[in-house]
Scaffold this motif. Sequence first.
Motif, short mmCIF file in Angstrom:
data_model
loop_
_atom_site.label_atom_id
_atom_site.label_comp_id
_atom_site.label_asym_id
_atom_site.label_seq_id
_atom_site.Cartn_x
_atom_site.Cartn_y
_atom_site.Cartn_z
N SER A 116 0.83 -1.21 0.00
CA SER A 116 0.00 0.00 0.00
C SER A 116 0.86 1.26 0.00
CB SER A 116 -0.94 0.00 1.21
OG SER A 116 -0.24 0.27 2.41
N CYS A 117 2.11 1.14 0.46
CA CYS A 117 3.02 2.29 0.48
C CYS A 117 3.65 2.54 -0.88
CB CYS A 117 4.12 2.08 1.51
SG CYS A 117 3.58 2.18 3.23
N LEU A 118 3.75 1.52 -1.72
CA LEU A 118 4.48 1.69 -2.99
C LEU A 118 3.86 2.74 -3.90
CD1 LEU A 118 5.54 -1.99 -3.87
CD2 LEU A 118 6.79 -0.23 -2.60
N PRO A 119 2.54 2.78 -4.11
CA PRO A 119 1.99 3.85 -4.96
C PRO A 119 2.22 5.24 -4.36
CG PRO A 119 0.40 2.08 -4.69
CD PRO A 119 1.50 1.82 -3.72
N TYR A 120 2.18 5.34 -3.03
CA TYR A 120 2.38 6.62 -2.36
C TYR A 120 3.79 7.13 -2.56
CZ TYR A 120 2.14 10.08 1.45
OH TYR A 120 2.16 11.23 2.20
N LEU A 121 4.78 6.26 -2.42
CA LEU A 121 6.16 6.71 -2.61
C LEU A 121 6.48 6.90 -4.09
CD1 LEU A 121 8.25 4.16 -3.55
CD2 LEU A 121 7.71 3.41 -1.25
N SER A 122 5.82 6.16 -4.97
CA SER A 122 6.03 6.38 -6.40
C SER A 122 5.53 7.76 -6.82
CB SER A 122 5.31 5.29 -7.22
OG SER A 122 5.90 4.03 -7.01
N PRO A 133 -4.67 3.30 5.41
CA PRO A 133 -3.93 4.00 4.35
C PRO A 133 -2.63 4.59 4.91
CG PRO A 133 -6.24 4.64 4.36
CD PRO A 133 -6.02 3.83 5.59
N PRO A 134 -1.54 4.54 4.15
CA PRO A 134 -0.26 4.98 4.68
C PRO A 134 -0.10 6.49 4.83
CG PRO A 134 -0.02 4.35 2.39
CD PRO A 134 -1.42 3.97 2.79
N ALA A 135 -0.86 7.28 4.05
CA ALA A 135 -0.61 8.73 3.99
C ALA A 135 -0.59 9.44 5.35
CB ALA A 135 -1.62 9.39 3.06
#
Length: 481
Positions: free
Chosen positions: A401-407, A468-470
């Motif tokens: 779930s963190c990968l799209p956020y850091l991308s 959600p990670p945000a």
Amino acid sequence: MSPSVAIVGAGFGGLCMAIRLERAGIRSYVIFERADDLGGTWRDNSYPGAGCDIPSHLYSYSFEQYASWTRRYPEQPEILGYLEHCADKYDVRRKIRFGAEVQRADFDGTRWQVTSGDRTEPFDVVVTGAGQLNRPHLPDIPGMSSFGGASFHSARWNHTHDLTGRRVAVIGNGSSAAQLIPRVAEQVERLSVFQRTPNWVIPKPDTTFGPLARLGFRYVPGLQRAYREWLYRYAEATLYPALAQGWSADLLRRRALRHLHDQVPDPALRAKLTPDYPPGCKRVVIDSAFYPALTRPNVDVVTDRIVRITPTGVETTEGPHEVDTIVYATGFRTTEFLAPMEITGRDGRTLEEQWKGGPEAYLGISVPNFPNLFLLYGPNTNLGHNSIVFMIECQVEHIMSCLPYLSANGPIEVRPEVMAAWRGQLDAAMARMVWGGGCRSWYKTAEGRVTNNWPGPTTLYRRLTTRPPAPAYRPVGQRTP
């Protein structure tokens, strides 16, 4: 564009991460494995009787439920075979670099520079799957190097050394010792078990699954999933409350004492084997062959303090014990997470420096000042009552779930205030658990801080890791107002 991912370790955690990336169509990853084969702790621990005290249908990935288990509690060869099956089925073996130990990882402000051997490569993300039970712990006993016979740790078993007719010392009596002692006792002339502290032991209701049972698990719709769910719910409803000093704590104690009295008729030996601390304060041993092995005429349980190792054996406060083989069943360096890797995050800060007061990570996964670094089976994620594979899957889903956020935002790190709040929540929850007592265990640092175990039900951990990670993370460079 998919981030590039360095995965450290090809055990349950590393393989789970790789399989999840494959299933998401992300193939820009490499698995660094220091050994020449996969399997992690289930490759390393091949001592006689090595196995798992979690039922096989629960000690497996939820997405790869396996109908071929031959017994309720799997032994090491079958677990290793399961991991090899998963690596081949999901085609991740091709991404493993064997014999590639990661010495260090350095964050350069944008990416991680990962060094293995004489090669340094950039990656967007580092996921460590080294686990907690991978570095053998050897005790600090004077004279160990002077011993003239064979000696080895249980996790580095010397299969070329025949124990038949030998005089053997086993130092330690935890879960590994409880599994290997019955097998060793059958071979040797004399076995001396050196016990520092007795363990609580409960029966292991093992059984084999015949061809009809395996066919049922394979072909009857929903049977295996229902059985797995029952195992999981039983552990949560019955075993977890005992560790939280709830309704089943006394039940666990009475069950262990009944098991001891049923299997050890000698009152003097029973007294040696009766703990003086609450069940669960140290890892509870689940085994039905351990106590009978200790009652054999060729087995001695030695509780005198070890003074030194001599060229001919083990000397205690009461005198020498001559042996020709020493097995150190003394566990692992469990509180030294990620060592001996050198991890350097933002502003040149090393993980060793940040963890001087003891290892800690948000959800056991993320550490402030170390962007895009994620831990599997990290601090405070070990379990005393259920399957660690469940926890690993929760952690992998959180990382995914963190990968799209850091991308979208560049490197991200957990917010310091989130980490501080997490620390407070852990401390409050830990105070309710039986581990907070005065007993020593591999769950704790030398200072008595519990850095390994999760103090809540696994259902709570799953809810927390699916958030959600945000809100918990911020892009590197962003500061809290």
